[in-house]
Design a protein around this motif. Structure first.
Motif, PDB file in Angstrom:
ATOM      1  N   GLY A  63      -4.385   3.884   3.076  1.00  6.37           N
ATOM      2  CA  GLY A  63      -4.268   2.466   3.108  1.00  6.37           C
ATOM      3  C   GLY A  63      -2.774   2.016   2.421  1.00  6.37           C
ATOM      4  O   GLY A  63      -2.584   0.815   2.261  1.00  6.37           O
ATOM      5  N   SER A  64      -2.207   3.194   2.001  1.00  6.58           N
ATOM      6  CA  SER A  64      -0.743   2.724   1.552  1.00  6.58           C
ATOM      7  C   SER A  64       0.584   3.097   2.336  1.00  6.58           C
ATOM      8  O   SER A  64       0.279   3.809   3.390  1.00  6.58           O
ATOM      9  CB  SER A  64      -0.670   4.021   0.147  1.00  6.58           C
ATOM     10  N   THR A  65       1.401   2.402   2.125  1.00  5.67           N
ATOM     11  CA  THR A  65       2.691   2.376   2.707  1.00  5.67           C
ATOM     12  C   THR A  65       3.627   2.468   1.564  1.00  5.67           C
ATOM     13  O   THR A  65       3.623   1.924   0.860  1.00  5.67           O
ATOM     14  CB  THR A  65       3.095   0.968   3.282  1.00  5.67           C
ATOM     15  N   TYR A  66       4.661   3.543   1.979  1.00  2.83           N
ATOM     16  CA  TYR A  66       5.374   4.239   1.110  1.00  2.83           C
ATOM     17  C   TYR A  66       6.928   3.806   1.409  1.00  2.83           C
ATOM     18  O   TYR A  66       7.567   3.477   2.528  1.00  2.83           O
ATOM     19  CB  TYR A  66       5.566   5.766   1.150  1.00  2.83           C
ATOM     20  N   PHE A  67       7.780   3.573   0.322  1.00  6.75           N
ATOM     21  CA  PHE A  67       9.385   3.105   0.287  1.00  6.75           C
ATOM     22  C   PHE A  67       9.926   3.859  -0.569  1.00  6.75           C
ATOM     23  O   PHE A  67       9.455   4.248  -1.664  1.00  6.75           O
ATOM     24  CB  PHE A  67       9.201   1.605   0.127  1.00  6.75           C
ATOM     25  N   VAL A  68      11.391   3.739  -0.186  1.00  6.40           N
ATOM     26  CA  VAL A  68      12.302   4.493  -1.200  1.00  6.40           C
ATOM     27  C   VAL A  68      13.324   3.378  -1.261  1.00  6.40           C
ATOM     28  O   VAL A  68      13.864   2.838  -0.176  1.00  6.40           O
ATOM     29  CB  VAL A  68      12.815   5.802  -0.729  1.00  6.40           C
TER      30      VAL A  68
END
Length: 255
Positions: free
Chosen positions: A132-137
């Motif tokens: 359920g997580s969305t990852y960003f940098v």
């Protein structure tokens, strides 16, 4: 490195994907990796800003149209450069239909594609994707010592009129506002801070099983989303061109 001049009517692409805040910070600089979970909370994955290879350039930004969003602070996204301020008339809110933003003592801080990939390799070396997580940098930032936000009447009303704007300003000693018929929010800081951030989405991938190719035929390169909790050694990550929205940043730009 020589400065970059981006006057009004300049390169709009330089601001595409940036989310800005009236509560800038030295934190969350390029190299900051975070995720947004199912509930909408923002959680730290890795703090690699000190390892990020960034390129800095003093930048003369133009004046840009902006879309505002009220949260614990005030966030806005930059839209387009205003081609000719003199032709558009007074920048006061009463005469325009679009809220406008300008920066003082601006600096553009950027990472290259190679630099972003190096950060992701470090951050995801032993990382198992969370369901359920969305990852960003964070890959780029606009730093500035001051900004001016000229509000339209509609945005003034959205923020609660002069009373609402006054409450926002009074909550932060670096902010002030001026004007009677048209309001301008001013932000002034003792040193350049991250006023705007541009983050891009990261996606976990792993090789998919494919049919055995015919003799002499190269097998196709196929990838599929990594299963949650899948073997770490099989998961690879890629950077997308999907930029984080104001909602994706959430409370990170309100603290």
């Amino acid at each position: 490195m020589p400065g970059i001049s981006v006057p009004s009517g300049g390169d709009d692409a330089i601001t595409k994907g940036f989310v800005c805040t009236t509560t800038p910070t030295a934190a969350y600089s390029p190299g900051y990796v975070f995720r947004r979970d199912e509930s909408g909370s923002q959680l730290l994955v890795d703090m690699l800003s000190d390892q990020a290879k960034v390129y800095r350039a003093k930048t003369l930004f133009g004046t840009y149209t902006a879309n505002l969003a009220r949260s614990a602070g005030l966030k806005f996204t930059l839209d387009a450069a205003i081609e000719d301020i003199s032709a558009s008339g007074d920048l006061g809110a009463s005469s325009g239909q679009t809220t406008k933003v300008s920066f003082t003592d601006g600096e553009l801080v950027q990472m290259t594609d190679r630099g972003v990939n190096e950060i992701i390799r470090t951050a995801t070396a032993d990382l198992v994707p969370v369901a359920g997580s969305t990852y960003f940098v964070v890959r780029d930032s606009i730093q500035a010592k001051a900004f001016d936000i000229t509000l339209t009447r509609n945005d003034q009303a959205h923020l609660g009129g002069q009373v609402g704007v006054r409450n926002i300003v009074n909550a932060d000693p670096s902010l002030s506002f001026q004007g009677d018929s048209g309001l301008v929010i001013n932000g002034t800081f003792p040193e350049p801070l991250n006023v705007c951030l541009r983050a891009v989405r990261m996606e976990p991938l792993l090789p998919a099983l494919v049919a055995e190719p015919a003799p002499g035929v190269e097998p196709p390169v196929v990838v599929e989303p990594a299963p949650v909790g899948g073997p770490v050694e099989d998961v690879t990550w890629r950077v997308t061109t999907t930029a984080a929205t104001a909602s994706d940043f959430g409370g990170l730009l309100s603290e």
